[in-house]
Design a protein around this motif. Sequence first.
Motif, PDB file in Angstrom:
ATOM      1  N   GLY A 119     -37.094 -64.100  34.949  1.00  0.00           N
ATOM      2  CA  GLY A 119     -35.920 -64.944  35.176  1.00  0.00           C
ATOM      3  C   GLY A 119     -36.440 -66.497  35.070  1.00  0.00           C
ATOM      4  O   GLY A 119     -37.206 -66.886  35.285  1.00  0.00           O
ATOM      5  N   LEU A 120     -35.090 -67.190  34.762  1.00  0.00           N
ATOM      6  CA  LEU A 120     -35.435 -68.762  34.365  1.00  0.00           C
ATOM      7  C   LEU A 120     -35.139 -69.612  35.438  1.00  0.00           C
ATOM      8  O   LEU A 120     -34.935 -70.736  35.530  1.00  0.00           O
ATOM      9  CB  LEU A 120     -34.754 -69.060  33.168  1.00  0.00           C
ATOM     10  N   ASP A 121     -35.031 -68.998  36.798  1.00  0.00           N
ATOM     11  CA  ASP A 121     -34.853 -69.909  38.100  1.00  0.00           C
ATOM     12  C   ASP A 121     -36.025 -69.969  38.608  1.00  0.00           C
ATOM     13  O   ASP A 121     -36.672 -71.167  38.685  1.00  0.00           O
ATOM     14  CB  ASP A 121     -33.756 -68.852  38.798  1.00  0.00           C
ATOM     15  N   HIS A 122     -36.798 -69.280  39.296  1.00  0.00           N
ATOM     16  CA  HIS A 122     -38.214 -69.271  39.950  1.00  0.00           C
ATOM     17  C   HIS A 122     -39.218 -68.547  39.387  1.00  0.00           C
ATOM     18  O   HIS A 122     -40.411 -68.360  39.723  1.00  0.00           O
ATOM     19  CB  HIS A 122     -37.708 -69.075  41.547  1.00  0.00           C
ATOM     20  N   ASP A 154     -31.204 -76.058  30.868  1.00  0.00           N
ATOM     21  CA  ASP A 154     -30.384 -76.960  29.604  1.00  0.00           C
ATOM     22  C   ASP A 154     -31.195 -76.718  28.344  1.00  0.00           C
ATOM     23  O   ASP A 154     -30.279 -76.638  27.301  1.00  0.00           O
ATOM     24  CB  ASP A 154     -30.808 -78.415  30.158  1.00  0.00           C
ATOM     25  N   ASN A 155     -32.420 -76.354  28.183  1.00  0.00           N
ATOM     26  CA  ASN A 155     -33.087 -76.207  26.692  1.00  0.00           C
ATOM     27  C   ASN A 155     -33.846 -74.769  26.934  1.00  0.00           C
ATOM     28  O   ASN A 155     -35.025 -75.018  27.264  1.00  0.00           O
ATOM     29  CB  ASN A 155     -33.964 -77.297  26.354  1.00  0.00           C
ATOM     30  N   ILE A 156     -33.221 -73.874  26.374  1.00  0.00           N
ATOM     31  CA  ILE A 156     -33.989 -72.339  26.376  1.00  0.00           C
ATOM     32  C   ILE A 156     -35.063 -72.461  25.519  1.00  0.00           C
ATOM     33  O   ILE A 156     -36.041 -71.821  25.575  1.00  0.00           O
ATOM     34  CB  ILE A 156     -32.957 -71.406  26.229  1.00  0.00           C
ATOM     35  N   ASN A 157     -35.015 -73.350  24.456  1.00  0.00           N
ATOM     36  CA  ASN A 157     -36.250 -73.432  23.342  1.00  0.00           C
ATOM     37  C   ASN A 157     -37.456 -73.817  24.057  1.00  0.00           C
ATOM     38  O   ASN A 157     -38.683 -73.475  23.450  1.00  0.00           O
ATOM     39  CB  ASN A 157     -35.761 -74.141  22.234  1.00  0.00           C
ATOM     40  N   GLU A 158     -37.455 -74.587  25.087  1.00  0.00           N
ATOM     41  CA  GLU A 158     -38.658 -75.070  25.658  1.00  0.00           C
ATOM     42  C   GLU A 158     -39.462 -73.586  26.397  1.00  0.00           C
ATOM     43  O   GLU A 158     -40.586 -73.671  26.311  1.00  0.00           O
ATOM     44  CB  GLU A 158     -38.549 -76.023  26.826  1.00  0.00           C
ATOM     45  N   TYR A 159     -38.649 -72.706  26.782  1.00  0.00           N
ATOM     46  CA  TYR A 159     -39.442 -71.605  27.561  1.00  0.00           C
ATOM     47  C   TYR A 159     -39.880 -70.664  26.418  1.00  0.00           C
ATOM     48  O   TYR A 159     -40.960 -70.019  26.337  1.00  0.00           O
ATOM     49  CB  TYR A 159     -38.113 -70.977  28.319  1.00  0.00           C
ATOM     50  N   ILE A 160     -39.159 -70.592  25.374  1.00  0.00           N
ATOM     51  CA  ILE A 160     -39.520 -69.854  23.905  1.00  0.00           C
ATOM     52  C   ILE A 160     -40.762 -70.296  23.543  1.00  0.00           C
ATOM     53  O   ILE A 160     -41.925 -69.599  23.486  1.00  0.00           O
ATOM     54  CB  ILE A 160     -38.416 -69.641  22.999  1.00  0.00           C
ATOM     55  N   GLN A 161     -40.981 -71.833  23.448  1.00  0.00           N
ATOM     56  CA  GLN A 161     -42.198 -72.295  23.068  1.00  0.00           C
ATOM     57  C   GLN A 161     -43.217 -71.989  23.892  1.00  0.00           C
ATOM     58  O   GLN A 161     -44.538 -72.014  23.348  1.00  0.00           O
ATOM     59  CB  GLN A 161     -41.763 -73.862  22.650  1.00  0.00           C
ATOM     60  N   GLU A 162     -42.995 -72.073  25.159  1.00  0.00           N
ATOM     61  CA  GLU A 162     -44.311 -71.688  26.068  1.00  0.00           C
ATOM     62  C   GLU A 162     -44.742 -70.269  25.977  1.00  0.00           C
ATOM     63  O   GLU A 162     -45.795 -70.028  25.786  1.00  0.00           O
ATOM     64  CB  GLU A 162     -43.715 -71.762  27.569  1.00  0.00           C
ATOM     65  N   VAL A 163     -43.728 -69.178  25.760  1.00  0.00           N
ATOM     66  CA  VAL A 163     -44.375 -67.954  25.383  1.00  0.00           C
ATOM     67  C   VAL A 163     -45.040 -67.964  24.033  1.00  0.00           C
ATOM     68  O   VAL A 163     -45.879 -67.370  23.733  1.00  0.00           O
ATOM     69  CB  VAL A 163     -43.034 -67.018  25.255  1.00  0.00           C
ATOM     70  N   GLU A 164     -44.720 -68.888  23.146  1.00  0.00           N
ATOM     71  CA  GLU A 164     -45.226 -68.708  21.903  1.00  0.00           C
ATOM     72  C   GLU A 164     -46.886 -69.516  21.791  1.00  0.00           C
ATOM     73  O   GLU A 164     -47.609 -69.172  21.038  1.00  0.00           O
ATOM     74  CB  GLU A 164     -44.392 -69.675  20.761  1.00  0.00           C
ATOM     75  N   LYS A 165     -47.023 -70.046  23.042  1.00  0.00           N
ATOM     76  CA  LYS A 165     -48.414 -70.732  23.263  1.00  0.00           C
ATOM     77  C   LYS A 165     -49.352 -69.514  23.577  1.00  0.00           C
ATOM     78  O   LYS A 165     -50.727 -69.667  23.057  1.00  0.00           O
ATOM     79  CB  LYS A 165     -48.557 -71.442  24.577  1.00  0.00           C
ATOM     80  N   LEU A 166     -48.880 -68.398  23.943  1.00  0.00           N
ATOM     81  CA  LEU A 166     -49.915 -67.270  24.111  1.00  0.00           C
ATOM     82  C   LEU A 166     -50.127 -66.558  22.774  1.00  0.00           C
ATOM     83  O   LEU A 166     -51.323 -65.762  22.512  1.00  0.00           O
ATOM     84  CB  LEU A 166     -49.169 -66.218  24.751  1.00  0.00           C
ATOM     85  N   GLN A 167     -49.414 -66.879  21.495  1.00  0.00           N
ATOM     86  CA  GLN A 167     -49.565 -66.496  20.308  1.00  0.00           C
ATOM     87  C   GLN A 167     -49.968 -64.965  20.209  1.00  0.00           C
ATOM     88  O   GLN A 167     -50.779 -64.417  19.428  1.00  0.00           O
ATOM     89  CB  GLN A 167     -51.159 -67.082  19.902  1.00  0.00           C
ATOM     90  N   ASN A 169     -47.743 -61.603  19.133  1.00  0.00           N
ATOM     91  CA  ASN A 169     -46.707 -60.751  18.106  1.00  0.00           C
ATOM     92  C   ASN A 169     -45.828 -60.041  18.958  1.00  0.00           C
ATOM     93  O   ASN A 169     -45.779 -58.890  19.054  1.00  0.00           O
ATOM     94  CB  ASN A 169     -47.110 -59.912  16.894  1.00  0.00           C
ATOM     95  N   VAL A 170     -44.910 -60.769  19.773  1.00  0.00           N
ATOM     96  CA  VAL A 170     -44.023 -60.238  20.623  1.00  0.00           C
ATOM     97  C   VAL A 170     -42.530 -60.909  20.348  1.00  0.00           C
ATOM     98  O   VAL A 170     -42.254 -61.867  20.482  1.00  0.00           O
ATOM     99  CB  VAL A 170     -44.418 -60.445  22.186  1.00  0.00           C
ATOM    100  N   ASP A 171     -41.787 -60.041  20.375  1.00  0.00           N
ATOM    101  CA  ASP A 171     -40.065 -60.294  20.309  1.00  0.00           C
ATOM    102  C   ASP A 171     -39.669 -60.789  21.613  1.00  0.00           C
ATOM    103  O   ASP A 171     -39.678 -60.300  22.611  1.00  0.00           O
ATOM    104  CB  ASP A 171     -39.471 -59.110  19.891  1.00  0.00           C
ATOM    105  N   VAL A 172     -38.953 -62.005  21.557  1.00  0.00           N
ATOM    106  CA  VAL A 172     -38.584 -62.796  22.774  1.00  0.00           C
ATOM    107  C   VAL A 172     -36.960 -62.944  22.734  1.00  0.00           C
ATOM    108  O   VAL A 172     -36.566 -63.116  21.654  1.00  0.00           O
ATOM    109  CB  VAL A 172     -39.195 -64.087  22.974  1.00  0.00           C
ATOM    110  N   TYR A 173     -36.064 -62.400  23.611  1.00  0.00           N
ATOM    111  CA  TYR A 173     -34.915 -62.241  23.926  1.00  0.00           C
ATOM    112  C   TYR A 173     -34.369 -63.092  25.011  1.00  0.00           C
ATOM    113  O   TYR A 173     -35.119 -63.326  26.034  1.00  0.00           O
ATOM    114  CB  TYR A 173     -34.298 -61.091  23.783  1.00  0.00           C
ATOM    115  N   THR A 174     -33.649 -64.053  24.792  1.00  0.00           N
ATOM    116  CA  THR A 174     -33.015 -64.814  25.809  1.00  0.00           C
ATOM    117  C   THR A 174     -31.359 -64.114  26.338  1.00  0.00           C
ATOM    118  O   THR A 174     -30.808 -63.563  25.248  1.00  0.00           O
ATOM    119  CB  THR A 174     -32.724 -66.026  25.765  1.00  0.00           C
TER     120      THR A 174
END
Length: 356
Positions: A119-122, A154-167, A169-174
Amino acid sequence: MEKINLYGWKSYRTNNQLSETHNANEIGRVLSVKGHQYHIITNEGGLSTELLGRLLVACEKEEQPKVGDWIKFIKYDETSVFISEVLPRVNQLYRKTAGRENAKQVLATNLDTSVIVQGLDHDFNLNRLERYLVQIASCGIKPVVVLNKSDLVDNINEYIQEVEKLQRNVDVYTCSTLTGDGVETMIKQVFKPDSTNVLIGSSGVGKSSLINALQNEEVRDTGSISSATSKGKHTTTTRDLLLMDNGAMIIDTPGMREFGLGYEEEGDFSEQFPVISQYAEDCKYNDCTHIDEQGCAVLDAYESGEMEAIVYENYVKLIKEQHRFQTSTHEKNKEGKRFGKMVREAKEMKKRYKGR
Protein backbone atom coordinates in the motif's frame (compact mmCIF):
# COMPACT_ATOMS: atom_id res chain seq x y z
CA MET A 1 -17.39 -29.18 -18.92
CA GLU A 2 -16.17 -31.03 -15.84
CA LYS A 3 -16.30 -28.69 -12.85
CA ILE A 4 -12.68 -29.30 -11.84
CA ASN A 5 -11.53 -28.09 -15.27
CA LEU A 6 -12.82 -24.66 -14.28
CA TYR A 7 -10.26 -24.80 -11.48
CA GLY A 8 -7.34 -25.77 -13.73
CA TRP A 9 -7.42 -29.58 -13.73
CA LYS A 10 -7.02 -30.02 -17.49
CA SER A 11 -3.95 -27.79 -17.74
CA TYR A 12 -2.45 -29.25 -14.55
CA ARG A 13 -2.87 -32.82 -15.83
CA THR A 14 -1.44 -31.94 -19.26
CA ASN A 15 1.54 -30.00 -17.93
CA ASN A 16 2.41 -32.76 -15.45
CA GLN A 17 1.88 -35.56 -17.99
CA LEU A 18 -0.47 -37.36 -15.63
CA SER A 19 -2.01 -40.58 -16.84
CA GLU A 20 -5.44 -40.39 -18.45
CA THR A 21 -6.41 -43.24 -16.12
CA HIS A 22 -7.00 -40.77 -13.29
CA ASN A 23 -10.69 -40.86 -12.51
CA ALA A 24 -11.74 -37.21 -12.63
CA ASN A 25 -14.64 -37.99 -10.29
CA GLU A 26 -12.12 -38.87 -7.56
CA ILE A 27 -10.04 -35.71 -8.00
CA GLY A 28 -10.47 -32.42 -6.15
CA ARG A 29 -8.65 -29.18 -5.51
CA VAL A 30 -8.20 -27.75 -2.02
CA LEU A 31 -10.02 -24.42 -1.68
CA SER A 32 -9.52 -23.81 2.04
CA VAL A 33 -8.25 -25.46 5.21
CA LYS A 34 -9.93 -24.82 8.54
CA GLY A 35 -8.49 -26.91 11.35
CA HIS A 36 -8.89 -30.57 10.39
CA GLN A 37 -11.49 -29.76 7.74
CA TYR A 38 -10.45 -29.47 4.10
CA HIS A 39 -12.93 -27.85 1.74
CA ILE A 40 -12.40 -29.12 -1.81
CA ILE A 41 -14.01 -28.59 -5.20
CA THR A 42 -14.95 -31.72 -7.14
CA ASN A 43 -17.00 -32.55 -10.22
CA GLU A 44 -20.07 -32.86 -8.02
CA GLY A 45 -19.39 -29.55 -6.25
CA GLY A 46 -17.86 -28.56 -2.93
CA LEU A 47 -17.14 -31.19 -0.30
CA SER A 48 -15.88 -31.05 3.28
CA THR A 49 -13.20 -33.69 3.86
CA GLU A 50 -10.66 -34.95 6.38
CA LEU A 51 -7.34 -36.77 6.03
CA LEU A 52 -6.91 -40.51 5.94
CA GLY A 53 -4.75 -41.77 8.79
CA ARG A 54 -1.61 -42.20 6.68
CA LEU A 55 -1.60 -38.53 5.60
CA LEU A 56 -2.42 -37.42 9.12
CA VAL A 57 0.21 -39.46 10.93
CA ALA A 58 3.00 -40.38 8.51
CA CYS A 59 3.40 -37.13 6.57
CA GLU A 60 5.27 -34.02 7.63
CA LYS A 61 2.97 -31.03 8.10
CA GLU A 62 4.35 -29.33 4.99
CA GLU A 63 3.44 -32.43 2.93
CA GLN A 64 -0.20 -32.43 4.02
CA PRO A 65 -2.74 -30.80 1.69
CA LYS A 66 -2.57 -27.02 1.32
CA VAL A 67 -4.70 -24.51 -0.53
CA GLY A 68 -4.11 -25.02 -4.25
CA ASP A 69 -3.22 -28.72 -3.99
CA TRP A 70 -4.76 -31.33 -6.28
CA ILE A 71 -5.81 -34.39 -4.31
CA LYS A 72 -7.48 -37.79 -4.62
CA PHE A 73 -10.40 -38.47 -2.32
CA ILE A 74 -12.46 -41.44 -1.17
CA LYS A 75 -16.16 -41.00 -0.52
CA TYR A 76 -17.80 -43.61 1.70
CA ASP A 77 -21.10 -41.77 2.09
CA GLU A 78 -22.41 -38.18 2.11
CA THR A 79 -20.70 -37.36 5.41
CA SER A 80 -17.58 -39.56 5.20
CA VAL A 81 -15.15 -38.13 2.65
CA PHE A 82 -11.39 -38.51 3.08
CA ILE A 83 -8.34 -37.24 1.22
CA SER A 84 -6.19 -40.23 0.32
CA GLU A 85 -3.35 -38.67 -1.70
CA VAL A 86 -1.77 -35.33 -2.57
CA LEU A 87 -0.82 -35.18 -6.25
CA PRO A 88 2.65 -33.85 -7.21
CA ARG A 89 3.04 -30.11 -6.74
CA VAL A 90 4.23 -27.88 -9.57
CA ASN A 91 5.62 -25.53 -6.94
CA GLN A 92 4.89 -24.27 -3.45
CA LEU A 93 5.20 -20.88 -1.85
CA TYR A 94 6.40 -21.13 1.72
CA ARG A 95 8.01 -19.06 4.43
CA LYS A 96 9.86 -19.87 7.60
CA THR A 97 7.36 -20.35 10.39
CA ALA A 98 6.92 -17.31 12.60
CA GLY A 99 9.01 -17.23 15.78
CA ARG A 100 12.17 -19.14 16.60
CA GLU A 101 11.29 -22.48 15.05
CA ASN A 102 12.98 -23.09 11.69
CA ALA A 103 10.35 -24.99 9.75
CA LYS A 104 8.45 -24.49 6.51
CA GLN A 105 4.98 -23.04 6.46
CA VAL A 106 3.51 -23.71 3.03
CA LEU A 107 1.17 -20.86 2.07
CA ALA A 108 -0.15 -22.07 -1.29
CA THR A 109 0.71 -24.51 -4.08
CA ASN A 110 0.52 -24.96 -7.86
CA LEU A 111 0.86 -21.27 -8.67
CA ASP A 112 1.36 -19.25 -11.83
CA THR A 113 2.18 -15.99 -10.06
CA SER A 114 2.77 -14.66 -6.59
CA VAL A 115 1.39 -11.13 -6.38
CA ILE A 116 3.05 -8.91 -3.77
CA VAL A 117 0.71 -6.12 -2.72
CA GLN A 118 2.07 -3.01 -0.99
CA GLY A 119 0.00 0.00 0.00
CA LEU A 120 1.17 3.52 -0.75
CA ASP A 121 -0.09 4.90 2.56
CA HIS A 122 2.13 3.46 5.30
CA ASP A 123 3.20 0.08 3.93
CA PHE A 124 5.64 0.75 1.08
CA ASN A 125 8.96 -0.79 2.12
CA LEU A 126 11.77 -1.78 -0.27
CA ASN A 127 13.50 -4.08 2.21
CA ARG A 128 10.32 -6.05 2.82
CA LEU A 129 9.59 -6.14 -0.90
CA GLU A 130 12.99 -7.64 -1.66
CA ARG A 131 12.50 -10.22 1.08
CA TYR A 132 9.31 -11.35 -0.67
CA LEU A 133 11.04 -11.39 -4.05
CA VAL A 134 13.96 -13.51 -2.86
CA GLN A 135 11.69 -16.13 -1.29
CA ILE A 136 9.37 -16.26 -4.30
CA ALA A 137 12.40 -16.76 -6.58
CA SER A 138 13.64 -19.54 -4.26
CA CYS A 139 10.30 -21.27 -4.78
CA GLY A 140 10.50 -21.00 -8.57
CA ILE A 141 7.38 -18.82 -8.93
CA LYS A 142 6.90 -15.72 -11.09
CA PRO A 143 6.57 -12.57 -8.94
CA VAL A 144 4.39 -9.55 -9.69
CA VAL A 145 4.39 -6.31 -7.68
CA VAL A 146 1.19 -4.32 -7.16
CA LEU A 147 1.39 -0.85 -5.61
CA ASN A 148 -2.11 -0.20 -4.31
CA LYS A 149 -3.72 3.07 -3.15
CA SER A 150 -2.20 5.11 -5.97
CA ASP A 151 -4.87 7.73 -5.31
CA LEU A 152 -3.05 8.71 -2.11
CA VAL A 153 0.21 9.87 -3.76
CA ASP A 154 0.98 12.76 -6.08
CA ASN A 155 3.75 11.12 -8.12
CA ILE A 156 3.40 7.37 -8.58
CA ASN A 157 6.56 7.27 -10.73
CA GLU A 158 8.69 8.00 -7.67
CA TYR A 159 7.61 4.68 -6.15
CA ILE A 160 8.14 2.77 -9.38
CA GLN A 161 11.66 4.20 -9.57
CA GLU A 162 12.29 3.05 -5.99
CA VAL A 163 11.35 -0.51 -6.98
CA GLU A 164 13.63 -0.24 -10.00
CA LYS A 165 16.57 0.38 -7.64
CA LEU A 166 16.38 -3.31 -6.76
CA GLN A 167 17.24 -4.04 -10.42
CA ARG A 168 14.97 -7.06 -10.65
CA ASN A 169 13.11 -8.26 -13.70
CA VAL A 170 9.68 -7.94 -12.15
CA ASP A 171 6.48 -6.44 -13.52
CA VAL A 172 5.16 -3.53 -11.44
CA TYR A 173 1.51 -2.45 -11.56
CA THR A 174 -0.16 0.46 -9.82
CA CYS A 175 -3.82 0.67 -8.92
CA SER A 176 -6.44 2.22 -6.71
CA THR A 177 -9.22 -0.04 -5.54
CA LEU A 178 -11.07 3.13 -4.53
CA THR A 179 -11.14 4.72 -7.99
CA GLY A 180 -10.67 1.55 -10.06
CA ASP A 181 -7.56 2.95 -11.73
CA GLY A 182 -5.29 0.16 -13.06
CA VAL A 183 -7.67 -2.69 -12.21
CA GLU A 184 -8.68 -3.49 -15.78
CA THR A 185 -5.03 -3.63 -16.87
CA MET A 186 -4.26 -6.24 -14.22
CA ILE A 187 -7.27 -8.36 -15.20
CA LYS A 188 -5.89 -8.51 -18.75
CA GLN A 189 -2.21 -8.93 -17.97
CA VAL A 190 -1.95 -10.69 -14.58
CA PHE A 191 -5.17 -12.43 -13.58
CA LYS A 192 -5.67 -14.37 -16.79
CA PRO A 193 -8.20 -17.20 -17.33
CA ASP A 194 -7.03 -20.57 -15.95
CA SER A 195 -4.18 -18.97 -13.96
CA THR A 196 -3.68 -19.47 -10.22
CA ASN A 197 -2.39 -16.42 -8.36
CA VAL A 198 -1.66 -15.90 -4.67
CA LEU A 199 -1.84 -12.47 -3.01
CA ILE A 200 0.67 -11.77 -0.25
CA GLY A 201 1.39 -8.69 1.81
CA SER A 202 0.90 -7.03 5.17
CA SER A 203 -2.47 -6.42 6.79
CA GLY A 204 -4.24 -3.34 5.47
CA VAL A 205 -2.53 -3.16 2.05
CA GLY A 206 -5.85 -3.85 0.33
CA LYS A 207 -5.64 -7.49 -0.80
CA SER A 208 -9.31 -8.14 -0.09
CA SER A 209 -10.29 -4.79 -1.62
CA LEU A 210 -8.28 -5.72 -4.71
CA ILE A 211 -10.21 -8.98 -5.08
CA ASN A 212 -13.49 -7.09 -4.76
CA ALA A 213 -12.36 -4.60 -7.41
CA LEU A 214 -11.23 -7.36 -9.78
CA GLN A 215 -14.58 -9.10 -9.39
CA ASN A 216 -16.55 -5.84 -9.27
CA GLU A 217 -18.52 -7.05 -6.26
CA GLU A 218 -18.12 -7.58 -2.51
CA VAL A 219 -16.42 -10.99 -2.40
CA ARG A 220 -14.18 -10.47 0.64
CA ASP A 221 -14.65 -8.51 3.87
CA THR A 222 -12.43 -5.47 4.09
CA GLY A 223 -11.01 -3.67 7.10
CA SER A 224 -9.35 -0.40 7.92
CA ILE A 225 -6.06 0.95 9.18
CA SER A 226 -5.70 1.31 12.95
CA SER A 227 -5.39 4.99 13.86
CA ALA A 228 -3.28 4.05 16.88
CA THR A 229 -0.63 1.96 15.10
CA SER A 230 -1.06 2.89 11.41
CA LYS A 231 -1.12 -0.86 10.76
CA GLY A 232 -3.76 -2.89 9.04
CA LYS A 233 -6.36 -4.85 10.93
CA HIS A 234 -6.77 -8.53 10.04
CA THR A 235 -9.93 -9.11 8.03
CA THR A 236 -8.81 -12.23 6.15
CA THR A 237 -8.08 -15.02 8.63
CA THR A 238 -7.81 -18.05 6.32
CA ARG A 239 -6.32 -18.81 2.93
CA ASP A 240 -9.04 -19.31 0.34
CA LEU A 241 -8.93 -20.13 -3.37
CA LEU A 242 -11.54 -18.08 -5.24
CA LEU A 243 -12.71 -18.53 -8.84
CA MET A 244 -13.21 -15.20 -10.58
CA ASP A 245 -15.74 -14.45 -13.31
CA ASN A 246 -13.05 -14.36 -16.00
CA GLY A 247 -11.77 -17.84 -15.07
CA ALA A 248 -8.73 -16.73 -13.06
CA MET A 249 -8.14 -18.15 -9.59
CA ILE A 250 -6.93 -16.03 -6.69
CA ILE A 251 -5.70 -17.30 -3.34
CA ASP A 252 -6.22 -14.66 -0.68
CA THR A 253 -4.00 -14.87 2.41
CA PRO A 254 -4.05 -13.24 5.85
CA GLY A 255 -1.70 -10.30 6.35
CA MET A 256 1.81 -11.34 7.39
CA ARG A 257 3.87 -9.27 9.80
CA GLU A 258 6.77 -11.73 9.45
CA PHE A 259 8.01 -13.31 6.24
CA GLY A 260 10.98 -15.44 7.24
CA LEU A 261 13.20 -16.79 4.47
CA GLY A 262 13.65 -20.48 3.86
CA TYR A 263 16.19 -22.17 1.64
CA GLU A 264 15.93 -24.48 -1.38
CA GLU A 265 18.91 -26.59 -2.48
CA GLU A 266 17.66 -26.31 -6.08
CA GLY A 267 17.10 -22.55 -5.80
CA ASP A 268 18.53 -20.49 -8.67
CA PHE A 269 20.96 -17.96 -7.20
CA SER A 270 20.81 -15.81 -10.33
CA GLU A 271 17.03 -15.53 -9.88
CA GLN A 272 17.22 -14.85 -6.14
CA PHE A 273 19.99 -12.23 -6.38
CA PRO A 274 20.29 -11.19 -10.05
CA VAL A 275 22.51 -8.12 -9.54
CA ILE A 276 24.91 -9.96 -7.22
CA SER A 277 25.05 -12.85 -9.69
CA GLN A 278 25.91 -10.49 -12.53
CA TYR A 279 28.92 -8.98 -10.75
CA ALA A 280 29.95 -12.35 -9.26
CA GLU A 281 31.01 -13.55 -12.71
CA ASP A 282 34.15 -11.43 -12.31
CA CYS A 283 34.99 -12.60 -8.79
CA LYS A 284 38.46 -14.08 -8.17
CA TYR A 285 37.07 -17.26 -6.55
CA ASN A 286 34.28 -19.52 -7.79
CA ASP A 287 33.06 -20.12 -4.22
CA CYS A 288 33.15 -16.45 -3.21
CA THR A 289 30.55 -15.50 -0.59
CA HIS A 290 30.79 -11.81 -1.59
CA ILE A 291 31.09 -10.76 2.03
CA ASP A 292 34.78 -10.39 2.98
CA GLU A 293 36.98 -11.98 0.28
CA GLN A 294 39.85 -10.16 -1.43
CA GLY A 295 39.28 -9.78 -5.16
CA CYS A 296 35.50 -9.88 -4.87
CA ALA A 297 33.94 -8.01 -7.80
CA VAL A 298 30.66 -7.67 -5.92
CA LEU A 299 32.34 -5.90 -2.99
CA ASP A 300 34.26 -3.66 -5.41
CA ALA A 301 31.01 -2.62 -7.11
CA TYR A 302 29.39 -1.89 -3.76
CA GLU A 303 32.31 0.07 -2.32
CA SER A 304 32.73 2.13 -5.50
CA GLY A 305 29.05 3.05 -5.53
CA GLU A 306 28.48 1.29 -8.86
CA MET A 307 25.94 -0.97 -7.15
CA GLU A 308 22.95 0.41 -5.22
CA ALA A 309 23.74 0.12 -1.50
CA ILE A 310 20.33 -1.34 -0.70
CA VAL A 311 20.96 -4.22 -3.13
CA TYR A 312 24.18 -5.34 -1.44
CA GLU A 313 23.08 -4.68 2.14
CA ASN A 314 19.90 -6.67 1.62
CA TYR A 315 21.91 -9.48 0.03
CA VAL A 316 24.17 -9.82 3.08
CA LYS A 317 21.24 -9.82 5.50
CA LEU A 318 19.07 -12.23 3.50
CA ILE A 319 21.80 -14.72 2.57
CA LYS A 320 22.77 -15.06 6.24
CA GLU A 321 19.13 -15.70 7.10
CA GLN A 322 18.91 -18.38 4.41
CA HIS A 323 22.04 -20.07 5.76
CA ARG A 324 20.64 -20.13 9.31
CA PHE A 325 17.51 -21.84 8.00
CA GLN A 326 19.60 -24.30 5.98
CA THR A 327 21.80 -25.21 8.96
CA SER A 328 18.79 -25.72 11.23
CA THR A 329 17.05 -27.87 8.60
CA HIS A 330 20.12 -30.07 8.17
CA GLU A 331 20.35 -30.57 11.94
CA LYS A 332 16.66 -31.49 12.04
CA ASN A 333 17.16 -34.02 9.22
CA LYS A 334 20.17 -35.53 10.98
CA GLU A 335 18.15 -35.84 14.17
CA GLY A 336 15.36 -37.55 12.22
CA LYS A 337 17.83 -40.03 10.74
CA ARG A 338 19.30 -40.77 14.17
CA PHE A 339 15.82 -41.40 15.56
CA GLY A 340 14.99 -43.66 12.61
CA LYS A 341 18.16 -45.66 13.22
CA MET A 342 17.26 -46.06 16.92
CA VAL A 343 13.79 -47.34 15.96
CA ARG A 344 15.26 -49.88 13.51
CA GLU A 345 17.79 -51.10 16.06
CA ALA A 346 15.06 -51.45 18.69
CA LYS A 347 12.97 -53.55 16.29
CA GLU A 348 15.96 -55.79 15.50
CA MET A 349 16.62 -56.33 19.21
CA LYS A 350 12.98 -57.18 19.76
CA LYS A 351 13.12 -59.79 16.99
CA ARG A 352 16.26 -61.36 18.48
CA TYR A 353 14.69 -61.43 21.95
CA LYS A 354 11.59 -63.17 20.61
CA GLY A 355 13.75 -65.74 18.82
CA ARG A 356 15.29 -66.95 22.08
